[in-house]
Motif scaffolding. Sequence first.
Motif, PDB file in Angstrom:
ATOM      1  N   UNK A 161       0.842  -1.285   0.009  1.00 26.04           N
ATOM      2  CA  UNK A 161       0.066   0.026  -0.096  1.00 26.04           C
ATOM      3  C   UNK A 161       0.859   1.245  -0.199  1.00 26.04           C
ATOM      4  N   UNK A 162       0.798   2.042  -1.030  1.00 27.98           N
ATOM      5  CA  UNK A 162       1.440   3.439  -1.020  1.00 27.98           C
ATOM      6  C   UNK A 162       0.552   4.602  -1.211  1.00 27.98           C
ATOM      7  N   UNK A 163       0.913   5.363  -0.390  1.00 25.74           N
ATOM      8  CA  UNK A 163       0.086   6.707  -0.333  1.00 25.74           C
ATOM      9  C   UNK A 163       0.927   7.871  -1.032  1.00 25.74           C
ATOM     10  N   UNK A 164       0.284   8.409  -2.215  1.00 30.99           N
ATOM     11  CA  UNK A 164       0.759   9.481  -2.745  1.00 30.99           C
ATOM     12  C   UNK A 164      -0.024  10.719  -2.315  1.00 30.99           C
ATOM     13  N   UNK A 165       0.280  11.414  -1.164  1.00 26.59           N
ATOM     14  CA  UNK A 165      -0.500  12.300  -0.499  1.00 26.59           C
ATOM     15  C   UNK A 165      -0.915  13.403  -1.428  1.00 26.59           C
ATOM     16  N   UNK A 166      -2.030  13.855  -1.389  1.00 23.09           N
ATOM     17  CA  UNK A 166      -2.477  14.817  -2.560  1.00 23.09           C
ATOM     18  C   UNK A 166      -1.803  16.041  -2.335  1.00 23.09           C
ATOM     19  N   UNK A 167      -1.432  16.471  -1.275  1.00 20.25           N
ATOM     20  CA  UNK A 167      -0.921  18.142  -1.027  1.00 20.25           C
ATOM     21  C   UNK A 167       0.902  17.659  -0.897  1.00 20.25           C
ATOM     22  N   UNK A 168       1.322  18.757  -1.573  1.00 19.85           N
ATOM     23  CA  UNK A 168       2.801  18.853  -1.567  1.00 19.85           C
ATOM     24  C   UNK A 168       3.124  19.808  -0.042  1.00 19.85           C
ATOM     25  N   UNK A 169       4.389  19.299   0.366  1.00 23.11           N
ATOM     26  CA  UNK A 169       4.880  19.871   1.524  1.00 23.11           C
ATOM     27  C   UNK A 169       4.269  19.616   2.805  1.00 23.11           C
ATOM     28  N   UNK A 170       4.072  20.875   3.753  1.00 26.90           N
ATOM     29  CA  UNK A 170       3.393  20.609   4.803  1.00 26.90           C
ATOM     30  C   UNK A 170       3.051  22.047   5.255  1.00 26.90           C
ATOM     31  N   UNK A 171       1.573  22.345   5.040  1.00 28.09           N
ATOM     32  CA  UNK A 171       0.996  23.631   5.464  1.00 28.09           C
ATOM     33  C   UNK A 171       0.102  23.657   6.662  1.00 28.09           C
ATOM     34  N   UNK A 172      -0.934  23.476   6.458  1.00 26.61           N
ATOM     35  CA  UNK A 172      -1.828  23.088   7.658  1.00 26.61           C
ATOM     36  C   UNK A 172      -1.777  21.839   8.027  1.00 26.61           C
ATOM     37  N   UNK A 173      -2.263  21.624   9.367  1.00 26.90           N
ATOM     38  CA  UNK A 173      -2.204  20.327   9.888  1.00 26.90           C
ATOM     39  C   UNK A 173      -3.076  19.277   9.505  1.00 26.90           C
ATOM     40  N   UNK A 174      -2.687  17.969   9.445  1.00 24.29           N
ATOM     41  CA  UNK A 174      -3.651  17.212   8.908  1.00 24.29           C
ATOM     42  C   UNK A 174      -3.100  15.713   9.800  1.00 24.29           C
ATOM     43  N   UNK A 175      -3.926  14.474   9.257  1.00 22.49           N
ATOM     44  CA  UNK A 175      -3.617  13.384  10.085  1.00 22.49           C
ATOM     45  C   UNK A 175      -4.016  13.471  11.540  1.00 22.49           C
ATOM     46  N   UNK A 176      -3.293  12.846  12.406  1.00 26.32           N
ATOM     47  CA  UNK A 176      -3.862  12.831  13.631  1.00 26.32           C
ATOM     48  C   UNK A 176      -3.563  14.200  14.192  1.00 26.32           C
ATOM     49  N   UNK A 177      -2.946  15.028  14.131  1.00 24.43           N
ATOM     50  CA  UNK A 177      -2.620  16.477  14.279  1.00 24.43           C
ATOM     51  C   UNK A 177      -3.727  17.567  13.803  1.00 24.43           C
ATOM     52  N   UNK A 178      -4.492  16.974  12.809  1.00 18.03           N
ATOM     53  CA  UNK A 178      -5.582  18.040  12.371  1.00 18.03           C
ATOM     54  C   UNK A 178      -6.524  17.592  11.552  1.00 18.03           C
ATOM     55  N   UNK A 179      -7.155  16.022  11.981  1.00 19.76           N
ATOM     56  CA  UNK A 179      -8.305  15.429  11.473  1.00 19.76           C
ATOM     57  C   UNK A 179      -9.379  15.684  12.530  1.00 19.76           C
TER      58      UNK A 179
END
Length: 390
Positions: A126-144
């Motif tokens: 399983x490979x994730x090509x995350x749809x956003x570049x870089x790291x701007x707004x918090x996501x995942x367990x930090x922003x979901x």
Amino acid sequence: MSFFKKYKKKFVAKLRQLRKYYRYKVYFPKKYESYCNQPVQENKVLFLEMRFTTLSNSFQYLYKKLEESGEYDLKCSYVQFNFIRGREFTQRVNEMLKELATAKYVFVDDASLILSSIPLRKETVAINLWHACGAFKKFGQRGTNLELKTDLATHAQYNLVSVSGAEVRPIYADAFDIDLKKVKALGVPRTDEFFDKKLIEQKREAIYKAYPELKGKFVIIYAPTFRDEGQGRSQFNPKIDFDRLSEKLLPNQQFIICPHPVMKNDIVPKKYDNIKVVRDFSTNDFMFVSDMLITDYSSVIFEYVLLKKPIGFFCYDLAIYDRGFYLNYPDDLPGEVYENQEQLEEFLQDSENTKLTEKYDTFIKKYMSGCDGHSCERLAGLINSYVGRK
């Protein structure tokens, strides 16, 4: 509201919750298991598209690269989680599970409730090509807004997450709660188009055909992000006096507004010769005919810096906007912040505004070092050599 109506509303909500629980915790896992009686096909590559009815730009370039080799059995499965319900949803997911059961490689570009609900076969990568570049707004367990348990399960089965730069690897590892070794700066496939001169020219010609008045002009694209206030994300009303802006723009300047897809209102109250709202081309496509980007808190900056063109940040609500940032805002930005229209207009009229600062190069090295036009090449080469399975 009467007691009966209030009780009925709670009952319906609870029933939906139980139905959802049954689907994801019982029905889908059993359905997937029933399809696992067939062996995994070593050359089968599956793209799980969960937002659109065609492959998103996160997948298109890589799909084409793999297709050109002729070595892979490529499959695509579509389930629009936000738009379909009931039997159609269940049927689509069943079809996805059937394809997934025999896939050697599966690509996602977002959080996947399907992967979190099934015990993925050990042979499947399983490979994730995350749809956003870089790291701007918090996501995942930090922003979901998901429960922590649900969010961790969503990302637990990744064998690899491909990101845009080496320095953002720890951020993704933390956001997904996965081993740092699984996060690699192989790049973001869709950014390869920013190095494809032939494709860029094709897109430029298509836009000029639709908007011939832009040819030879200094094109400024305004690509703001949505706001969580007022009438919701679908309404965007920036603090801009468009009559005044139209008068202040230089004779050769065109101000093109590229709304976020969720924005549905008109934005501009009337027609202007030098201000337009465009929705028939993507923001990324319009980048190729632009000379400058104006944005605020949008992740479009990560792709745009690859074009080495100036960026200004119009943040009239900087004092109150807070969705949590990974980057040090505004110090890390590849441009200056302007908090009112007067400051923005002065920037647009400044003949020095096209010069890039040292902050610009620093930003690219920090967030986009893996995006050099060869992301798809690296990922395609990885498929046969990947050995990091659990």
